[in-house]
Write an enzyme that holds these catalytic residues in place. Sequence first.
Site, PDB file in Angstrom:
ATOM      1  N   SER A 292       0.820  -1.208   0.000  1.00  0.00           N
ATOM      2  CA  SER A 292       0.000   0.000   0.000  1.00  0.00           C
ATOM      3  C   SER A 292       0.857   1.262   0.000  1.00  0.00           C
ATOM      4  O   SER A 292       1.612   1.509  -0.926  1.00  0.00           O
ATOM      5  CB  SER A 292      -0.948  -0.034   1.201  1.00  0.00           C
TER       6      SER A 292
ATOM      7  N   ASP B  70      -1.390   1.125  -4.005  1.00  0.00           N
ATOM      8  CA  ASP B  70      -2.252   0.088  -4.574  1.00  0.00           C
ATOM      9  C   ASP B  70      -3.606   0.643  -4.999  1.00  0.00           C
ATOM     10  O   ASP B  70      -4.486  -0.114  -5.406  1.00  0.00           O
ATOM     11  CB  ASP B  70      -2.418  -1.083  -3.607  1.00  0.00           C
TER      12      ASP B  70
ATOM     13  N   ASP C  77      -6.238   1.919  -3.571  1.00  0.00           N
ATOM     14  CA  ASP C  77      -7.526   1.693  -2.913  1.00  0.00           C
ATOM     15  C   ASP C  77      -7.966   2.911  -2.104  1.00  0.00           C
ATOM     16  O   ASP C  77      -8.997   2.878  -1.430  1.00  0.00           O
ATOM     17  CB  ASP C  77      -7.507   0.434  -2.043  1.00  0.00           C
TER      18      ASP C  77
ATOM     19  N   ASP D 257      -2.810   6.117  -3.569  1.00  0.00           N
ATOM     20  CA  ASP D 257      -1.694   5.468  -2.887  1.00  0.00           C
ATOM     21  C   ASP D 257      -1.168   4.335  -3.762  1.00  0.00           C
ATOM     22  O   ASP D 257      -1.633   4.135  -4.888  1.00  0.00           O
ATOM     23  CB  ASP D 257      -2.100   4.970  -1.495  1.00  0.00           C
TER      24      ASP D 257
END
Length: 439
Positions: A96, A233, A235, A231
């Site tokens: 992340s 990833d 999400d 960010d």
Amino acid sequence: MKFGTDGVRGVAHDELTTDFAVRLARAASAVLGAEGCSTVVIGGDTRESTAAFDAALTDGFSSSGIDVIRMGVASTPAVAFEAQRRGAMGAVVSASHNPWHDNGIKLFAPGGTKLPDDVETRIEAAIEVGPALTGRTGSVDVDRSFAAYEDHVLEILDGRTLDGLKVVVDVANGAAVDIAPDVLRATGAEVVVVADRPDGRNINDGCGATHAEFVAAAVLEHGADVGIALDGDADRLIAVDHRGQVVDGDHVIAICALDLRDRSQLADDTVVVTVMTNLGFRLAMDAASISVVETGVGDRYVLEALGAGGFSLGGEQSGHVIFADRATTGDGVLTALALLDVVARSGRPLADISDAAMTSLPQVLVNVRVAERVPDVAERMADEVSQVERQLGDSGRVLLRASGTEPLIRVMVEAPTAEIAQSTADALAAVAAQRFGSS
């Protein structure tokens, strides 16, 4: 390793190893495969270690008789969507917002949903036992088409366009490097893309949702209407307005809650947020007659509350926003479209919309690095917290908690002024550091 608030995470090839990834995949196959699921979708971000963990997961799942679909570089919500669409398990290799040298593995249950605590416990137990292989080798296919996912997120516009808007998107040199620009350009918006040259080590490096100053500078440079920072990833997101001012997750959720309520699309006129959400958000929702359900920190707990109550919107101040009737997890690209749609339909600048939605109380967050995680820090510092809360009264609040992913104690204070919030947080952080700090 144990599951944290968002999968397992650690320093790549040190705390988190490829051997562990193989064993995790085999354990997940035994637990989740027992429910009749025989396929897994695997994707990951742009870290230099991701390919090795992707290969290890592929080996672990396929050697357990699970058919594998490899998506390559793919955002967490894209993997979750494909898992939902295919009725498959999902696995994402990503840490992340963490630096490049960390990595992590997030698992989704069949259908693309987060794993409940009891399932994670069963998988951890299976890792220790080492489940026997089935004797069948699953197939391995590559499918790097995101057309279905991109069409899915664009549906939130109901055929509307974002013509006339100029948007800067910071993809954090991460997983949405291709997806986010493609989706935004499909809306008709003028799109400027930054931090889109991943080299394996520059993910989140001075860019992305944890460094909103980067996209803010680009917004000012290009004279854009809105900036979107994802960010690693993808999400979650943080937005900035045309002035370069941050519009955090609290404001984004407030904007979307008010808009959905006005269009009779907010289920039960209720929104789900975490204990980290600013007191100003709660005051704004109360004034708008929107109910607020509060959970612990972590989007998984928001998701659980959304499902339990049949609610449609929730999220975190950090920028995880969940449209439960459209996605099984937080989705920065989907949230960007929802926010930009409000701006386009209103004909007003994001700055005006954000200011009208809520007013944040000054909030300070101080991180204290500790020798090891202190999950009961709130109980162990209850006397100090109670004393501060008596001083603040109804005009502020204190929250102490252990990070779910790092050896940190997070000290959050809200107060009538920034000065009071900062001094109070610093004082509590000093106590925490003295009592639990690493040497």
